[in-house]
Design an enzyme around this catalytic site. Structure first.
Site: not given
Lengths: 52, 837
Positions: B118, B121, B525, B718, B722
């Site tokens: 905020c 701060c 896969d 993945d 593949d």
């Protein structure tokens, strides 16, 4: 209607003055953060500071 | 942090209830005696950290922070993190990014500050840092959460400033991308300046020219001339300064021999301005200064908002970048423990590095010593801590939660996966830019046709009525501005990509959205895609005197030190009563034998353990599900336990596949795994088209066969085994996990590794394509109507400018609809919706 011959150049002068002021404020970083100052202005501390 | 920042508009100070820590708002543990005197009242604190931070705040006279704050501090920021590491920020290699200030004796640097929730701060940090002797200036930007600090290096070092910020409970990092930020800031400032000049010029020119229109000839010639002269003077900066991007763009296009969308814009502005200027100087003829300024302003406004949107997405990437570790503890004489602190970018492959608990892994490497628990959420989206043993790969940017570790660096700096992910995200952004250029290329033909039409119109009108020829030509050029056409596609794609990024789907190729939207087949896969790719304990059946916890403890003790994936399941599952096994002997393909509390035990395959037990496995336990692996535990007295391990199907996978099938996609499962387990998963998921035991070449062949049959194939894998299939498919989707992301060249990355994110990806892509079609339909419809009207002289240049702007705005608004979430009804229907614009 003669007054417009004075008023129009004056308004032109103002337009360029405003442009210059805007450019100066842009350069000095006033538009860098458009969000924070609105909140920061609400923060003020009127209490006396403790001696350092 | 983004979440926390939404609190900033809460008007009232957050009230602390009884039993809550006065500083952070967490419950105070019973019996806690921490307290701090705030404004003369003793306030309870939950821990020493909060008490210390509160005391620092009060000692510095900043007590009004507590009455002004509108949000509580982040919990994990209350205790300053290892302040002793700070001196490394002064080391060479880090400070070289800091820019020298205007005063040569002062140093200036940028910091990123974490934990700002905020405005209080910001105030607190500024007040605190300004009190540090030697600090000349600090300025915190609440939007970008960045601080600019100027200090005197003779009095103070940057580490002391960071420590001062740490002392009030925030984390600060030196900002590395200073240069990029400056460039962006300058660009933004220029854009804002141009927009302002154009907008202000537009308003003033209207002020002068509207009286001329209203007077409708009643004005005396000298006053009218004065008004024209005034508007001319104000239009000059608009054309010479604000409109430069268009002229430069047009010049660039012409030099390369193409007709981009800037060409007619520049031509329209230039022609209208030149003609008006001549008319003004001659004192007769029509002027179009109002049209020129408005046209420039509207176009610049559209570009400015587009730039703001782009900066936002860049800021998101930088959140990731600041996680990049800054320093490392290099062990120069490993295995002797002699550490020196160096900048992370100074590391080289082969260096040994110590990683303290709570520290960030500084580079990619191999774990040499220690057993670590690492939080890799940033890189893989995996929220659970990952257990890593000696020999395992560590990824730079992950957090060490467990023990101190020693790592051998394999890649540092730009060679890390974190850097690769960042590059990928940047490529995605660049790809969208490239797409905008593709749209520009389409607009090229349109522009060429338009210039031709404008030429013909100018010629025809100069014969019919030379006094109106220019006005009509300018109206044609302006009204048909191809920006609308060029905006139609990129705006929709940008909005859709932004929306999907929020869902954890990173679109890295521009054509992926079209591919996803028109897909007919989805090929999955199995391992690592539909399943987690990791063995997990799915059931424990105790058969002897030991209870569940005991059998797991024994299993963990026996498997200690084993590298087999099965062993990880046991050693990784924390046990409450650890056992110690001695005399371990490993039998490859069988299991492990060892002694626990004087009892010889075996863990492994049923056959291997049965040899020690002396009895065959009870018949009731021999039936095993196809997707599971069975591990037995036994001693000489008998069977102790049966563990069933399975590579679990990802949660959400079944729902996703059901949903894909509902929306008319054919779903396939292609895996290199053995047939039994592939078919088991396929049955579970309801996938009919299955290919098991497939080699990479088979996968490629499968995808190509689908494509030859006319399918648009989306392949989900993945990313490693593949690769061939992923490369062949129209759209490749990779599960985002560390190396795969870096190595893969996929079109779409599921960042969180959450497969269910595919569902919004498909739905979002369909919506994006719909919006693109609507936008193109509108753009062509509008132009087909507006150009003939303008060519017939029925549209004034001013009206043309308004029409062009309205049409562009409508298209952007339509595209922005994509930023909203996907409703369930829309997500399951693939049909197109009628044009509503």
């Amino acid at each position: 209607m003669e007054i417009v011959f004075l008023l129009v150049p004056v308004s032109l002068g103002f337009a360029f003055l405003i442009g210059a002021i805007f450019w100066f404020s842009l350069k000095s970083g006033q538009f860098d953060d458009l969000d924070g100052p609105a909140h920061r202005v609400l923060m003020d501390d009127d209490r006396p500071q403790p001696p350092q | 942090m983004a979440l926390a920042r939404t609190d900033k508009r809460e008007p009232a100070a957050r009230r602390i209830r009884a039993n809550e820590c006065f500083h952070c708002g967490l419950p105070v543990p019973a019996g806690s005696s921490w307290c701090t005197v705030v404004d003369g009242t003793a306030q309870a604190m939950c821990c020493a950290g909060c008490a210390a931070v509160a005391q620092t705040i009060i000692d510095n006279g900043l007590v009004s922070y507590y009455s002004q704050r509108s949000a509580l501090p982040d919990r994990d920021n209350t205790v300053p993190q290892s302040l002793r590491d700070l001196d490394v920020y002064d080391a060479p290699g880090i400070s070289d990014t800091q820019q020298p200030g205007t005063d040569t004796s002062l140093q200036e640097g940028a910091l990123i500050i974490e934990g700002i929730s905020c405005a209080a701060c910001v105030w607190l940090i500024e007040q605190r840092v300004m009190r540090v002797p030697g600090v000349h200036h600090i300025d915190i930007n609440f939007t970008s959460l960045r601080a600019r600090v100027r200090w005197d290096p003779r009095q103070i070092r940057q580490s002391a400033i960071i420590a001062a910020i740490g002392a009030v409970g925030y984390r600060a990092y030196p900002y590395d991308r200073e240069q990029a930020e400056r460039a962006r800031q300058r660009e933004r400032n220029f854009a804002l300046g141009r927009l302002f000049v154009a907008g202000f010029g537009m308003m003033q020119v209207m002020m002068y020219l509207i009286p001329v229109y209203l007077a409708d000839g009643d004005m005396t010639a000298d006053v009218e001339q004065l008004m024209r002269l005034a508007s001319f003077i104000l239009t000059v900066p608009v054309v010479l300064f604000s409109a430069t991007p268009f002229f430069l763009g047009a010049w660039r296009d012409l030099r390369h021999g193409r007709a981009g969308m800037d060409v007619p814009v520049a031509l329209g502005i230039g022609a209208a301005f030149a003609a008006s200027m001549l008319a003004t100087l001659r004192g007769s003829g029509a002027v179009y200064f109002d049209s020129v300024t408005m046209f420039v302003f509207l176009l610049l406004a559209a570009r400015y908002f587009e730039m703001i949107a782009r900066t936002r997405s860049l800021a998101m990437q930088e959140q990731l970048a600041i996680r990049a570790p800054v320093y490392a503890e290099r062990l120069t004489q490993w295995p002797a423990v002699h550490a020196e602190k160096v900048a992370a970018r100074a590391l080289r492959a082969g260096d040994h590095v110590r990683i303290a608990v709570g520290a960030t892994v500084p580079a990619d490497g191999v774990l040499v010593d220690g057993v670590g628990e690492l939080d890799e959420a940033l890189l893989t989206g995996e929220a659970r801590p990952q257990l890593r043993h000696a020999g395992d790969v560590l990824t730079g940017g992950s957090f060490n939660l467990g023990n101190p570790l020693v790592m051998r660096v394999t890649g540092a700096g730009e060679a890390t996966r974190l850097a690769a992910i960042l590059r990928l995200a940047e490529r995605a952004a660049a790809e969208r830019l490239r797409l905008a250029r593709v749209a520009d290329a389409v607009a090229k033909y349109f522009v060429a046709a338009l210039l031709l039409i404008a030429g013909v119109v100018a010629l025809v009108w100069s014969v019919i009525d030379p006094s109106h020829a220019l006005a009509v030509t300018v109206a044609v050029l302006v009204v048909s501005c191809p920006c609308a056409l060029s905006l139609a596609t990129p705006a929709a794609l940008g909005a859709a990509s932004g929306r999907l990024h929020k869902e954890g789907v990173l679109i890295t190729r521009g054509n992926a959205i079209e591919g996803l939207a028109t897909a007919t087949d989805v090929v999955f896969d199995k391992t690592g895609t539909l399943t987690n790719g990791q063995m997990q304990l799915s059931s424990v059946i105790t058969l002897g005197a030991l209870d569940r916890a005991d059998t797991l403890a024994c299993a963990a003790a026996l498997e200690t030190g084993a590298a087999h994936p099965v062993a990880r399941v046991f050693t990784g599952a924390g046990t409450s009563s650890p056992r110690v096994a001695s005399g371990l002997s490993h039998v490859a393909g069988g299991g492990v034998e060892g002694e626990i509390d004087g009892r010889r035990m075996r863990i492994g395959t049923p056959a291997f353990v049965a040899a020690l037990v002396g009895r065959p496995l009870p018949v009731s336990l021999t039936a095993v599900a196809a997707d599971s692996t069975v591990v037995m535990l036994g001693d000489e007295g008998g069977w102790l336990a049966q563990f069933t391990l399975a590579d679990h199907v990802r949660s959400g996978a079944a729902a996703l596949i059901a949903d894909l099938k509902r929306s008319g996609l054919r779903v396939h499962l292609v895996s290199g795994d053995r047939a039994a387990s592939v078919h088991y998963v396929a049955r579970e998921m309801g996938i009919e088209q299955v290919l098991a035991a497939a080699l990479p070449a088979d996968k490629l062949d499968y995808v190509q066969r689908l494509q030859n049959a006319g399918g648009v194939v989306v392949m989900v894998g993945d990313g490693v085994n593949d690769a061939a299939g992923l490369g062949a498919a129209q759209v490749s989707v990779a599960m985002g996990g560390g190396a795969e992301v870096a190595a893969g060249n996929s079109d779409v990355v599921l960042l969180g590794g959450r497969i269910e994110a595919l569902q919004p990806a498909f739905a979002g892509a369909r919506r994006a394509l719909q919006v693109i079609r609507q936008n193109l339909f509108w753009a062509f419809g509008y132009n087909a109507l507006a150009i003939p009207l303008a060519a017939c002289g029925l549209v004034t240049p001013l009206l043309a400018g308004i029409g062009m702007a309205a049409s562009s705005a409508l298209m952007i608004a339509n595209a922005l609809r994509l930023l909203r979430g996907v409703t369930p009804a829309e997500s399951s229907s693939g049909s197109t919706v009628a044009v509503t614009g």
